[in-house]
Design a protein around this motif. Structure first.
Motif, PDB file in Angstrom:
ATOM      1  N   ASP A  59       0.824  -1.206   0.000  1.00 47.96           N
ATOM      2  CA  ASP A  59       0.000   0.000   0.000  1.00 47.96           C
ATOM      3  C   ASP A  59       0.858   1.256   0.000  1.00 47.96           C
ATOM      4  O   ASP A  59       0.500   2.275  -0.606  1.00 47.96           O
ATOM      5  CB  ASP A  59      -0.941  -0.001   1.207  1.00 47.96           C
ATOM      6  N   MET A  60       2.010   1.209   0.690  1.00 49.97           N
ATOM      7  CA  MET A  60       2.934   2.338   0.647  1.00 49.97           C
ATOM      8  C   MET A  60       3.385   2.611  -0.780  1.00 49.97           C
ATOM      9  O   MET A  60       3.455   3.769  -1.221  1.00 49.97           O
ATOM     10  CB  MET A  60       4.162   2.064   1.520  1.00 49.97           C
ATOM     11  N   ALA A  61       3.701   1.555  -1.499  1.00 53.26           N
ATOM     12  CA  ALA A  61       4.145   1.714  -2.886  1.00 53.26           C
ATOM     13  C   ALA A  61       3.047   2.361  -3.720  1.00 53.26           C
ATOM     14  O   ALA A  61       3.311   3.266  -4.525  1.00 53.26           O
ATOM     15  CB  ALA A  61       4.544   0.359  -3.460  1.00 53.26           C
ATOM     16  N   ARG A  62       1.805   1.916  -3.536  1.00 53.54           N
ATOM     17  CA  ARG A  62       0.691   2.521  -4.276  1.00 53.54           C
ATOM     18  C   ARG A  62       0.545   4.001  -3.928  1.00 53.54           C
ATOM     19  O   ARG A  62       0.348   4.842  -4.802  1.00 53.54           O
ATOM     20  CB  ARG A  62      -0.623   1.785  -3.971  1.00 53.54           C
ATOM     21  N   TYR A  63       0.655   4.302  -2.638  1.00 53.66           N
ATOM     22  CA  TYR A  63       0.497   5.683  -2.202  1.00 53.66           C
ATOM     23  C   TYR A  63       1.609   6.572  -2.761  1.00 53.66           C
ATOM     24  O   TYR A  63       1.375   7.735  -3.116  1.00 53.66           O
ATOM     25  CB  TYR A  63       0.499   5.742  -0.678  1.00 53.66           C
ATOM     26  N   LEU A  64       2.816   6.026  -2.829  1.00 53.31           N
ATOM     27  CA  LEU A  64       3.966   6.811  -3.284  1.00 53.31           C
ATOM     28  C   LEU A  64       4.169   6.750  -4.791  1.00 53.31           C
ATOM     29  O   LEU A  64       5.107   7.369  -5.314  1.00 53.31           O
ATOM     30  CB  LEU A  64       5.231   6.323  -2.569  1.00 53.31           C
ATOM     31  N   GLY A  65       3.315   6.003  -5.479  1.00 44.15           N
ATOM     32  CA  GLY A  65       3.388   5.965  -6.933  1.00 44.15           C
ATOM     33  C   GLY A  65       4.596   5.237  -7.476  1.00 44.15           C
ATOM     34  O   GLY A  65       5.231   5.686  -8.426  1.00 44.15           O
ATOM     35  N   MET A  66       4.921   4.093  -6.872  1.00 45.11           N
ATOM     36  CA  MET A  66       6.048   3.296  -7.359  1.00 45.11           C
ATOM     37  C   MET A  66       5.730   1.817  -7.232  1.00 45.11           C
ATOM     38  O   MET A  66       4.777   1.423  -6.536  1.00 45.11           O
ATOM     39  CB  MET A  66       7.330   3.641  -6.595  1.00 45.11           C
ATOM     40  N   GLN A  67       6.490   0.999  -7.911  1.00 46.59           N
ATOM     41  CA  GLN A  67       6.304  -0.439  -7.821  1.00 46.59           C
ATOM     42  C   GLN A  67       6.809  -0.948  -6.466  1.00 46.59           C
ATOM     43  O   GLN A  67       7.757  -0.374  -5.896  1.00 46.59           O
ATOM     44  CB  GLN A  67       7.058  -1.151  -8.944  1.00 46.59           C
ATOM     45  N   PRO A  68       6.202  -2.015  -5.929  1.00 48.01           N
ATOM     46  CA  PRO A  68       6.682  -2.558  -4.647  1.00 48.01           C
ATOM     47  C   PRO A  68       8.163  -2.913  -4.671  1.00 48.01           C
ATOM     48  O   PRO A  68       8.867  -2.718  -3.668  1.00 48.01           O
ATOM     49  CB  PRO A  68       5.807  -3.807  -4.457  1.00 48.01           C
ATOM     50  N   GLU A  69       8.636  -3.409  -5.796  1.00 45.84           N
ATOM     51  CA  GLU A  69      10.054  -3.761  -5.903  1.00 45.84           C
ATOM     52  C   GLU A  69      10.931  -2.518  -5.782  1.00 45.84           C
ATOM     53  O   GLU A  69      12.006  -2.556  -5.170  1.00 45.84           O
ATOM     54  CB  GLU A  69      10.334  -4.467  -7.234  1.00 45.84           C
ATOM     55  N   THR A  70      10.470  -1.418  -6.362  1.00 43.08           N
ATOM     56  CA  THR A  70      11.223  -0.167  -6.255  1.00 43.08           C
ATOM     57  C   THR A  70      11.257   0.318  -4.810  1.00 43.08           C
ATOM     58  O   THR A  70      12.307   0.747  -4.300  1.00 43.08           O
ATOM     59  CB  THR A  70      10.596   0.921  -7.146  1.00 43.08           C
ATOM     60  N   LEU A  71      10.116   0.252  -4.136  1.00 42.41           N
ATOM     61  CA  LEU A  71      10.062   0.657  -2.735  1.00 42.41           C
ATOM     62  C   LEU A  71      11.018  -0.172  -1.899  1.00 42.41           C
ATOM     63  O   LEU A  71      11.746   0.361  -1.054  1.00 42.41           O
ATOM     64  CB  LEU A  71       8.633   0.522  -2.198  1.00 42.41           C
ATOM     65  N   SER A  72      11.036  -1.479  -2.117  1.00 41.64           N
ATOM     66  CA  SER A  72      11.918  -2.355  -1.359  1.00 41.64           C
ATOM     67  C   SER A  72      13.379  -1.965  -1.565  1.00 41.64           C
ATOM     68  O   SER A  72      14.163  -1.902  -0.598  1.00 41.64           O
ATOM     69  CB  SER A  72      11.700  -3.813  -1.783  1.00 41.64           C
ATOM     70  N   ARG A  73      13.748  -1.657  -2.801  1.00 43.22           N
ATOM     71  CA  ARG A  73      15.131  -1.261  -3.083  1.00 43.22           C
ATOM     72  C   ARG A  73      15.478   0.058  -2.392  1.00 43.22           C
ATOM     73  O   ARG A  73      16.580   0.213  -1.856  1.00 43.22           O
ATOM     74  CB  ARG A  73      15.358  -1.133  -4.586  1.00 43.22           C
ATOM     75  N   LYS A  74      14.546   0.996  -2.398  1.00 44.81           N
ATOM     76  CA  LYS A  74      14.822   2.297  -1.802  1.00 44.81           C
ATOM     77  C   LYS A  74      14.928   2.207  -0.283  1.00 44.81           C
ATOM     78  O   LYS A  74      15.728   2.912   0.337  1.00 44.81           O
ATOM     79  CB  LYS A  74      13.748   3.303  -2.211  1.00 44.81           C
ATOM     80  N   ILE A  75      14.122   1.352   0.332  1.00 43.75           N
ATOM     81  CA  ILE A  75      14.238   1.144   1.775  1.00 43.75           C
ATOM     82  C   ILE A  75      15.591   0.516   2.105  1.00 43.75           C
ATOM     83  O   ILE A  75      16.274   0.943   3.051  1.00 43.75           O
ATOM     84  CB  ILE A  75      13.080   0.264   2.293  1.00 43.75           C
ATOM     85  N   LYS A  76      15.993  -0.469   1.327  1.00 43.46           N
ATOM     86  CA  LYS A  76      17.298  -1.112   1.555  1.00 43.46           C
ATOM     87  C   LYS A  76      18.433  -0.104   1.396  1.00 43.46           C
ATOM     88  O   LYS A  76      19.421  -0.130   2.146  1.00 43.46           O
ATOM     89  CB  LYS A  76      17.480  -2.281   0.595  1.00 43.46           C
ATOM     90  N   ALA A  77      18.289   0.802   0.427  1.00 43.43           N
ATOM     91  CA  ALA A  77      19.326   1.816   0.216  1.00 43.43           C
ATOM     92  C   ALA A  77      19.418   2.756   1.409  1.00 43.43           C
ATOM     93  O   ALA A  77      20.518   3.128   1.847  1.00 43.43           O
ATOM     94  CB  ALA A  77      19.040   2.605  -1.062  1.00 43.43           C
ATOM     95  N   LEU A  78      18.257   3.161   1.964  1.00 42.05           N
ATOM     96  CA  LEU A  78      18.265   4.014   3.145  1.00 42.05           C
ATOM     97  C   LEU A  78      18.849   3.290   4.353  1.00 42.05           C
ATOM     98  O   LEU A  78      19.570   3.884   5.164  1.00 42.05           O
ATOM     99  CB  LEU A  78      16.847   4.496   3.458  1.00 42.05           C
ATOM    100  N   LEU A  79      18.547   2.008   4.478  1.00 42.68           N
ATOM    101  CA  LEU A  79      19.119   1.215   5.569  1.00 42.68           C
ATOM    102  C   LEU A  79      20.639   1.180   5.449  1.00 42.68           C
ATOM    103  O   LEU A  79      21.360   1.281   6.450  1.00 42.68           O
ATOM    104  CB  LEU A  79      18.549  -0.203   5.548  1.00 42.68           C
ATOM    105  N   ALA A  80      21.126   1.048   4.228  1.00 39.68           N
ATOM    106  CA  ALA A  80      22.571   0.967   4.005  1.00 39.68           C
ATOM    107  C   ALA A  80      23.283   2.265   4.375  1.00 39.68           C
ATOM    108  O   ALA A  80      24.440   2.244   4.814  1.00 39.68           O
ATOM    109  CB  ALA A  80      22.854   0.614   2.545  1.00 39.68           C
TER     110      ALA A  80
END
Length: 230
Positions: A178-199
């Protein structure tokens, strides 16, 4: 004997800086006119007027929940007042997580506002402030690259859930899909961006849904970046 559901609801509303300024008799009239509704995740909220007590309610645009767009989020003590807006049958209010709301007939809220001038003023102020905050939030997301949208969203959620800024940890208000839908991106993209912020160390996760902002300055800097999406 512990507090009743109604007493708990009053205490929840009194904890807010706006509602807490209202006379207790006024809040009791509002509670007496409404029904406290418990919602499981993905339950649709009946009615179009409510005060969120716990959890997060999402406004969905579309007649198919799986495909509908998330257009707005309502957090604890927010007022949902959609009674005067056109209802074309394709808007839904849905619990993003398990939630508790005070559902009101619009006529009952209006009667209480007529009886209690402070309530009428608080409702007007709250609706105007929520509309302003939503416009500001949408402006923060519009045209930005995915990582900037994510940073803006996380800062916004942390501020909405804790206006004092004392707590840096918070529960994500919805599933990542649902976050991905709200932010206008694919779930896979959201997952990558979260991992990047974690890094980078800007955020950490206690659980998949409990996030900690470790470096707010870095997150704010990313959110305010002028770089636009291609």
């Amino acid at each position: 004997m512990g507090p009743t559901v109604e007493e708990t609801a009053i205490r929840s509303l009194l904890a807010d800086s706006g509602w807490s300024q209202l006379p207790q008799a006024c809040l009791e009239d509002v509670l007496a006119a409404g029904t406290i509704v418990q919602l499981a995740q993905d339950d649709v909220l009946p009615g179009r007027v409510a005060i969120v007590l716990q959890g997060v309610i999402g406004a969905f645009r579309g007649d198919d929940l799986a495909q509908a767009a998330v257009t707005a989020l309502y957090f604890p003590r927010d007022l949902i007042e959609l009674d005067d807006l056109p209802d074309d049958g394709v808007d839904m209010l849905v619990a993003m997580r398990p939630a508790q709301v005070l559902s009101l007939p619009a006529s009952a809220l209006h009667a209480a506002m007529h009886k209690h001038a402070p309530l009428a003023q608080e409702v007007l102020t709250r609706v105007k402030r929520q509309a302003h905050d939503l416009r500001e939030h949408v402006a923060e997301l519009t045209g930005k690259a995915p990582e900037h949208r994510l940073a803006s969203f996380l800062i916004w959620v942390s501020e909405v859930t804790d206006p004092t800024g004392d707590q840096l940890s918070f529960e994500l208000p919805m599933r990542r899909y649902d976050m991905a839908r709200y932010l206008g991106m694919q779930p896979e993209t959201l997952s990558r961006k979260i991992k990047a912020l974690l890094a980078t160390g800007a955020i950490s996760l206690r659980t998949p849904s409990n996030m900690v902002i470790e470096d707010r300055e870095a997150l704010v800097s990313l959110a305010r970046s002028a770089r636009r999406a291609a």
